[in-house]
Design an enzyme around this catalytic site. Structure first.
Site, PDB file in Angstrom:
ATOM      1  CB  CYS A   1      25.049  63.079 -19.356  1.00  0.00           C
ATOM      2  SG  CYS A   1      26.067  63.806 -18.048  1.00  0.00           S
TER       3      CYS A   1
ATOM      4  CG  HIS B   1      27.527  57.381 -16.314  1.00  0.00           C
ATOM      5  ND1 HIS B   1      27.943  58.652 -16.003  1.00  0.00           N
ATOM      6  CD2 HIS B   1      28.312  56.537 -15.584  1.00  0.00           C
ATOM      7  CE1 HIS B   1      28.942  58.597 -15.128  1.00  0.00           C
ATOM      8  NE2 HIS B   1      29.172  57.325 -14.852  1.00  0.00           N
TER       9      HIS B   1
END
Length: 295
Positions: free
Chosen positions: A175, A133
């Site tokens: 991301c 992430h």
């Protein structure tokens, strides 16, 4: 002795005395060290390609993050598909691949420090991939977030001299924010047609890095729970099909093409997230062409 912002002698000839910097107020700089540092030259000064004729291709380290201690972060279903595909692909390119799963930040730092202190004299290059992430400016370990600089800075020339002048590649699947890219439709119009020198030389300590992000700053990066992330799917496909044919920037251009054209999110139950697009982002400080020639 001239000031630090004046031109310095190159090949025995002084460059312009008018060179200057965009310095901090008052002429201060953040790095005051001018100590002479020397590393072995792995490639002739004006060689157009990196020397990929060492005994070994080099280390490829994959930090694969699926589960997190942070309650707000969901498990990254599909990342193990990415990891295995990447491992297989890099092994076909003759890298020595090591995978680390769900490490905490202190463990990551220890692995990185050990890697930076290792002897890479007989290696062509270094490759590090992080699957995790992320948000703008940060990547997540199992327990906290960190800046990518905390990883790649270990491999600058003074800190890892046996990699000086050699490619250091970073592939980041994460991301970089929460913005969406709805894309734009292109349609054909009626007007469209169918139709060396070997002398010693100095390089910047941050030269020869390449960082490939799965998406541009501020935006989501998409991952399929069964097939893996869009970026890693395309990266592995290009490296397997053309990894020994094209230079790395050409390869990554085609990775961008695949991601941009072939993929679109499919979430009809969530209209806001439906039919969204993605484009990878490549930051390069490479100074030569990089090709993974057969050994």
């Amino acid at each position: 002795m001239g000031s630090p912002i004046e031109g310095t002698p190159i090949d025995g000839k002084a460059e312009s005395k008018n060179d200057t910097t965009d310095a901090l107020p008052g002429g201060m700089t953040r790095n005051h060290s001018n100590a002479a540092r020397v590393a072995r030259m792995p490639t002739d000064r004006y060689a157009s390609e990196y020397n990929m004729r060492h005994n070994k291709r080099g280390m490829a380290i994959v930090f694969n993050h699926e589960h997190f201690d942070i309650p707000t972060l969901k498990s990254r279903t599909g990342t193990n598909v990415d990891c295995e595909n990447l491992r297989h692909t890099l092994e076909t390119l003759q890298f020595d691949v090591v995978v680390h799963k769900d490490l905490r930040l202190t463990d990551i730092h220890q692995k990185i420090e050990n890697l930076a202190n290792a002897d890479h004299s007989e290696h062509d290059c270094l490759l590090i991939s992080i699957l995790s992430h992320g948000e703008l400016g940060y990547i997540y370990a199992k327990d906290t977030h960190y800046k990518l600089e905390n990883i790649w800075s270990f491999f600058t020339a003074p800190r890892c001299p046996t990699l000086a002048g050699k490619p250091k590649l970073f592939f980041i699947q994460a991301c970089q924010g929460d913005r969406l890219d709805g894309g734009i439709t292109l349609s054909r119009t009626e007007t469209d047609s169918s139709d060396s020198q070997s002398m010693a030389y100095k390089i910047p300590i941050h030269a020869d890095f390449l960082i490939a992000y799965s998406t541009i700053p501020g935006y989501y990066s998409w991952r399929n729970t069964t097939k893996g992330s869009w970026f890693m799917q395309c990266l592995c496909q290009e490296l397997e099909q053309n990894g020994k044919k094209y230079d790395i920037l050409t390869l990554l251009t085609f990775v961008c093409q695949r991601v941009a054209i072939d993929f679109e999110s499919n979430t009809p139950d969530n209209p806001i997230m439906h039919q969204q697009k993605q484009i990878p982002c490549i930051t390069t400080m490479l100074t030569r062409l990089l090709r993974f020639h057969e050994k």
